[in-house]
Design an enzyme around this catalytic site. Structure first.
Site, short mmCIF file in Angstrom:
data_model
loop_
_atom_site.label_atom_id
_atom_site.label_comp_id
_atom_site.label_asym_id
_atom_site.label_seq_id
_atom_site.Cartn_x
_atom_site.Cartn_y
_atom_site.Cartn_z
N SER A 213 52.77 46.61 41.50
CA SER A 213 52.09 45.65 42.37
C SER A 213 52.94 44.39 42.55
O SER A 213 54.09 44.49 43.03
CB SER A 213 50.72 45.32 41.78
OG SER A 213 49.92 44.59 42.69
N ASP A 348 44.92 52.36 49.58
CA ASP A 348 44.97 51.14 48.76
C ASP A 348 44.22 50.04 49.50
O ASP A 348 44.68 49.58 50.56
CB ASP A 348 46.43 50.75 48.53
CG ASP A 348 46.59 49.57 47.57
OD1 ASP A 348 45.63 48.79 47.42
OD2 ASP A 348 47.68 49.42 46.99
N HIS A 379 44.70 51.32 44.43
CA HIS A 379 45.70 50.36 43.96
C HIS A 379 45.92 50.57 42.47
O HIS A 379 45.07 50.25 41.65
CB HIS A 379 45.23 48.92 44.23
CG HIS A 379 46.30 47.90 44.01
ND1 HIS A 379 47.31 47.66 44.92
CD2 HIS A 379 46.54 47.06 42.96
CE1 HIS A 379 48.11 46.72 44.46
NE2 HIS A 379 47.67 46.34 43.27
#
Length: 438
Positions: A213, A348, A379
């Site tokens: 991320s 996501d 995610h």
């Protein structure tokens, strides 16, 4: 004698239960329809869409990394929902999270900050026989004690990798700040300090760069900032990054895919982290943060408001636009020449589809880049399983290690002169763009 009223009662009486039964069936059908739509149950499992260029390295990878071409199969009942994958990635499927034992290192920074990372030794020999260290950068506000990081580290150790995990500045609950600064979206200082320590302490080790991320943005920016940062780096893998904060800014305020709600939740978590360190952020003479900034922080309901009132001021950016522009890796990706695997998921809820044009275009132009886009995964979810219960290891955990193993063996078999030269020489200059789709 039968009256007219009796006749009407006898006629209407049986129809009322039938009408109520019909309403119940309609309600059940509506609920089932909503469940099917929300859980995306009609969607079928498929292999990732892979964008790449035809090179000797890519051909080798597709032979040795079957997960890039095989179907990714999420749990049947809930795994096709990006929201559930996202919400449960830190809980469900990692209930019995391993607890790898490591040593915490502290690194003083030039501005008075104290960076920290945890070092976990390999628990087996690597299949190449080489000494290899994964240098890992977690997601926003995360550290080595997060469940998904612990799971990945434990698996990597058992595959022969030493792991170094950065603890984002200000993220550890029991570690005070020593300067009026926290981690930001694209500051690479702490990550660079960790990598520098590993290179000095372990001069023979080969590095594998991994970012999750926000951590994906940091590691790609780090590699592209200076060519020397890619020395001794075998490859880089990032999962679920957004590539450009400036482009993501508007999409993160939209209600599509509930991004506005996720924005609020992330902002609330970020707000708590900052307030935990408010005495340090306000108390030091060199601080750029004032009482008015904290006042705006209390009222903030989005990450953008927090970034504007607090985060950009750690590095003296004059505006939110400048902060997002300078801190995004999108301006550095084209300078990364080591093998680079960029992984995202179509469902996501945090990453808008328009942001995925960035890695797609990059993979079409650069021979060292592969972009893998799964249909499901949310995610940082990517759970695998049969019907309800997921496997302890996720598709994400396994594909990173499988790709890294393949790259390490490729590197091992290269002539010594190529190993010490530019790594993009692995690819053919007459490359052509390709896309694999399931």
């Amino acid at each position: 004698m039968t009256t007219l009223e009796d006749a009407e009662m006898n006629t209407c009486g049986p129809e009322l239960p039938a009408m109520f039964d019909g309403m119940k069936l309609a309600a059940v059908a509506t609920v089932l329809y909503i469940i099917v739509r929300c859980l995306n149950l009609k969607s079928t499992a498929s292999p990732p869409e892979v964008v790449y260029q035809e090179t000797p390295l890519s051909r080798y990878l597709f032979k040795t990394c079957p997960m890039l071409t095989k179907e990714y199969i999420p749990p049947l009942l809930w795994g096709k929902s990006g929201h559930l994958q996202t919400a449960l990635y830190g809980k469900m499927g990692r209930v019995n999270t391993p607890k790898p034992c490591g040593v915490r290192k502290f690194l003083p920074m030039q501005d008075g900050a104290t960076a920290s990372f945890d070092l976990f030794e390999a628990r087996a020999d690597h299949s190449t026989g080489d000494d290899i260290t994964m240098v890992i950068c977690p997601g926003i506000g995360n550290h080595s004690e997060k469940n998904y990081i612990r799971t990945f580290v434990d698996y990597s150790q058992r595959q022969g990798y030493r792991c170094a995990v950065l603890n984002h500045l200000g993220a550890l609950p029991d570690m005070e700040l020593t300067s009026p600064r926290m981690f930001t979206y694209g500051c690479t200082w702490e990550y660079a300090a960790m990598v520098g320590y590993i290179k000095r302490a372990l001069p023979e080790t080969l590095l594998v760069v991994v970012g999750f991320s926000l951590g994906g943005n940091i590691v790609c920016k780090f590699l592209g900032e200076n060519r020397s940062n890619q020395d001794r780096v075998a490859c880089c893998v990032t999962v679920c990054q957004g590539y450009s904060a400036l482009r993501a800014q508007e999409t993160f305020l939209q209600w599509d895919q509930c991004r506005r709600l996720y924005n609020f939740v992330l902002a609330d978590n970020m707000k708590k982290l900052i307030l935990n360190h408010r005495s340090t952020l306000l108390g030091l003479n060199s601080s750029n943060i004032g009482d008015a900034d904290l006042g705006r922080l209390y009222a903030a309901t989005s990450l953008m408001q927090i970034d504007d009132s607090i985060m950009r001021k750690f590095h003296g950016y004059s505006s939110l636009k400048e902060y997002y522009e300078k801190e995004s890796c999108v301006h550095h990706l084209h300078k990364v020449t080591v093998p680079l695997l960029l992984v995202n998921s179509s469902d996501d809820p945090l990453i808008h589809q328009s942001l995925l044009d960035i890695p797609r275009t990059l993979a079409e132009k650069m021979p060292n880049v592969i972009f893998a886009l799964t249909q499901h995964g949310g995610h940082l979810g990517f759970f695998e399983g049969a019907v309800l219960f997921p496997q302890p290891l996720t598709w994400m955990d396994k594909v990173i290690v499988e790709y890294t193993n393949a790259i390490c063996h490729w590197e091992k078999n290269l002539p010594a002169c190529q190993r010490s030269s530019n790594r993009d020489s692995n690819a053919c200059p007459q490359s052509t763009g390709e896309t694999l789709s399931g």
